[in-house]
Design an enzyme around this catalytic site. Structure first.
Site, short mmCIF file in Angstrom:
data_model
loop_
_atom_site.label_atom_id
_atom_site.label_comp_id
_atom_site.label_asym_id
_atom_site.label_seq_id
_atom_site.Cartn_x
_atom_site.Cartn_y
_atom_site.Cartn_z
N SER A 146 0.84 -1.21 0.00
CA SER A 146 0.00 0.00 0.00
C SER A 146 0.87 1.25 0.00
O SER A 146 0.56 2.24 -0.66
CB SER A 146 -0.94 0.00 1.21
OG SER A 146 -0.22 0.05 2.42
N ASP A 204 6.04 2.89 6.67
CA ASP A 204 6.08 2.21 5.37
C ASP A 204 6.31 3.21 4.23
O ASP A 204 7.12 2.97 3.33
CB ASP A 204 4.77 1.44 5.12
CG ASP A 204 4.60 0.26 6.08
OD1 ASP A 204 5.48 0.06 6.93
OD2 ASP A 204 3.60 -0.46 5.96
N1 LIG Z 1 -0.23 -2.91 -6.95
C1 LIG Z 1 -1.32 -2.40 -6.40
N2 LIG Z 1 -2.32 -1.96 -7.18
C2 LIG Z 1 -3.43 -1.45 -6.61
N3 LIG Z 1 -3.64 -1.34 -5.28
C3 LIG Z 1 -2.69 -1.76 -4.47
C4 LIG Z 1 -1.48 -2.31 -4.98
N4 LIG Z 1 -0.72 -2.64 -3.92
C5 LIG Z 1 -1.43 -2.32 -2.81
N5 LIG Z 1 -2.60 -1.79 -3.13
C6 LIG Z 1 -3.64 -1.31 -2.18
O1 LIG Z 1 -3.16 -1.55 -0.86
C7 LIG Z 1 -4.00 -2.49 -0.16
C8 LIG Z 1 -3.16 -3.42 0.70
O2 LIG Z 1 -2.67 -2.69 1.75
P1 LIG Z 1 -2.33 -3.30 3.18
O3 LIG Z 1 -1.76 -2.18 3.94
O4 LIG Z 1 -3.49 -4.03 3.74
O5 LIG Z 1 -1.19 -4.38 2.86
P2 LIG Z 1 0.38 -4.19 2.65
O6 LIG Z 1 0.68 -2.74 2.49
O7 LIG Z 1 0.79 -5.09 1.54
O8 LIG Z 1 0.98 -4.75 4.01
P3 LIG Z 1 1.63 -3.93 5.27
O9 LIG Z 1 0.86 -2.67 5.41
O10 LIG Z 1 1.44 -4.85 6.44
O11 LIG Z 1 3.06 -3.77 4.91
C9 LIG Z 1 -4.75 -3.23 -1.24
O12 LIG Z 1 -6.00 -3.71 -0.75
C10 LIG Z 1 -4.92 -2.15 -2.32
O13 LIG Z 1 -6.01 -1.32 -2.01
C1 LIG Z 2 1.44 -2.65 11.43
C2 LIG Z 2 2.26 -1.44 11.04
O1 LIG Z 2 3.07 -1.07 12.14
C3 LIG Z 2 3.24 -1.76 9.91
C4 LIG Z 2 2.60 -2.22 8.64
O2 LIG Z 2 3.62 -2.46 7.70
C5 LIG Z 2 1.32 -0.32 10.67
C6 LIG Z 2 1.99 1.04 10.57
O3 LIG Z 2 3.11 1.24 11.08
O4 LIG Z 2 1.35 1.95 10.00
MG LIG Z 3 0.16 -1.31 4.00
#
Ligand SMILES: Nc1ncnc2c1ncn2[C@@H]1O[C@H](COP(=O)(O)OP(=O)(O)OP(=O)(O)O)[C@@H](O)[C@H]1O
Ligand SMILES: C[C@@](O)(CCO)CC(=O)[O-]
Ligand SMILES: [Mg+2]
Length: 397
Positions: A146, A204
């Site tokens: 994300s 992030d």
């Molecule tokens: N390549 C992409 N294309 C479109 N949307 C995306 C893409 N990558 C991420 N997203 C958006 O981000 C959301 C995922 O975000 P989420 O924060 O839940 O997971 P993450 O960022 O992979 O994990 P974390 O936050 O734990 O590192 C997806 O549901 C979508 O809305």
């Molecule tokens: C779970 C969390 O600590 C990390 C997600 O990659 C959320 C954040 O820092 O925003």
């Molecule tokens: Mg995320």
């Protein structure tokens, strides 16, 4: 108004220590990965704004005249770093048809794109354009997909709006922005993260923007320039989860059991600080087995704390058990609840051990790969310099 084409990319991240605790003002140590998200923005004259997101099977087009209706009346250009514009968020949710509180994958991605797009162009003219995104990162698995997405959106749309210059010179293959521009990108990416995560710490998007390894504490970003080369195995349990839901769950637990959870968060903070100290020692004195023993113990302790916070998952327990039979130590990374974990490989870990571990993890239904860390933050690219397979996908739109 026709905007210029822009091609950008941003890296995913792994959190070594401090996920969740960082949302509550504790230290996190995070590092960029060599897996990136790529975005191509094309200026058009169709009178539409189109977004192609093949990773999540989302392909949408909006008429500019419809989008103009959404510009809040409480006008003026919004500054970055401010809380979300509640009126714009409400109008956008209504527009994309979100009736209840929860946003699905497609809605989150669309909402964050439209929010940044309208915010940046609201005081001028909304331009006709097409944005296409492709990521090497698994979506929603803890590797900062994300944030990489939000950083790409922020950098490309800021560039297209003229708020920051395009750093790429004609002879360059890729180029980075200056510190001041990176701060603006990071700040707008944080707004995208707010839409996707609800209450992000900002760690992030900071890694997606600056890359490398960094220490993050209460919005303060300190790049760690001297870090040892770490070998890390990444495992995706393929169990889907939502960062937003997990972050909210930890907050509920802290509210319910403050006297139990506060020491847990303090202990995670101490783990991050101890890890940072060990990593720094490893750069200025000979690396010993004892350094690695400590790093492994920190990983085990943090994984237990994350279970206490309620963000573990049976698949992550399996990852830890399978790797431990090979003498290797693992923890979840990112929000947990499934998603990805990291396993520390020691310098002497034989490639045959890595291979059998990878096979055992694959047999559990997981994806597993050794990765290099510390790749560059957000970059602008000349399309010719981008990997063939990425171009091939983005050229379809
Ligand atoms: N390549 C992409 N294309 C479109 N949307 C995306 C893409 N990558 C991420 N997203 C958006 O981000 C959301 C995922 O975000 P989420 O924060 O839940 O997971 P993450 O960022 O992979 O994990 P974390 O936050 O734990 O590192 C997806 O549901 C979508 O809305
Ligand atoms: C779970 C969390 O600590 C990390 C997600 O990659 C959320 C954040 O820092 O925003
Ligand atoms: Mg995320």
């Amino acid at each position: 108004m026709t905007v210029k084409d822009v091609f950008v990319s941003a890296p995913g991240k792994a959190i070594l220590h401090g996920e969740h605790a960082v949302v509550h003002g504790k230290v996190a140590l995070a590092v960029s990965l060599n897996l990136r998200t790529y975005l191509r923005l094309k200026g058009t004259t169709t009178g539409n704004v189109c977004i192609n997101l093949p990773n999540i099977d989302t392909f949408l087009c909006y008429d500019l005249s419809e989008l103009k209706q959404l510009i809040p009346v409480s006008c003026g250009k919004r500054e970055e770093g401010k809380p979300l514009d509640a009126e714009l968020v409400r109008k956008l949710r209504e527009f994309i048809g979100v009736t209840n509180g929860n946003l699905d994958t497609c809605n989150m991605a669309t909402l964050s794109f439209l929010y940044i797009y309208i915010s940046l162009f609201r005081s001028s003219e909304l331009p006709s354009l097409t944005v296409s995104v492709w990521s090497e990162l698994p979506t929603g698995a803890g590797l900062g997909s994300s944030a990489a997405y939000s950083v790409c959106l922020a950098s490309a749309l800021l560039c297209a709006s003229g708020a920051i210059p395009a750093p790429l010179k004609e002879s360059d293959q890729s180029a980075r922005w200056c510190q001041e521009d990176l701060e603006q990108i990071n700040s707008w990416a944080f707004q995208g993260e707010m839409i996707i995560h609800g209450n992000p710490s900002g760690v992030d998007n900071a890694v997606g923007t600056w890359g490398g390894m960094l220490r993050f504490l209460a919005g303060k970003i300190i790049p760690l320039s001297r870090v040892p080369l770490l070998r890390i195995l990444l495992t995706n349990t393929n169990v889907p989860r939502s960062t937003k839901v997990l972050v909210a769950g930890v907050k509920d637990k802290i509210n319910k059991f403050p006297s139990i959870m506060t020491p847990v968060l303090d202990s995670v903070d101490a783990i991050s600080c101890t890890c940072e100290k060990i990593l720094s020692e490893m750069t200025c004195e000979p690396i010993t087995g004892e350094h690695y023993n400590i790093l492994e113990e920190l990983i085990d302790m943090n994984q237990h704390h994350l279970n206490v916070m309620g963000v573990g998952h049976p698949s992550l327990d399996t990852l830890c058990q399978v790797t431990l039979t090979k003498g290797l130590h693992s923890k979840l990374t990112g929000a947990g609840g499934g998603g990805c974990g990291i396993t520390l490989l020691r310098p002497e870990t034989d490639s045959s051990v890595v291979q059998t571990t990878v096979q055992d993890l694959k047999d559990c239904g997981f994806d597993c790969w050794e990765t290099s860390i510390g790749g560059p933050g957000v970059q602008q690219h000349s399309p010719l310099s981008v990997k063939e397979e990425v171009l091939e996908i983005l050229n379809r739109y």
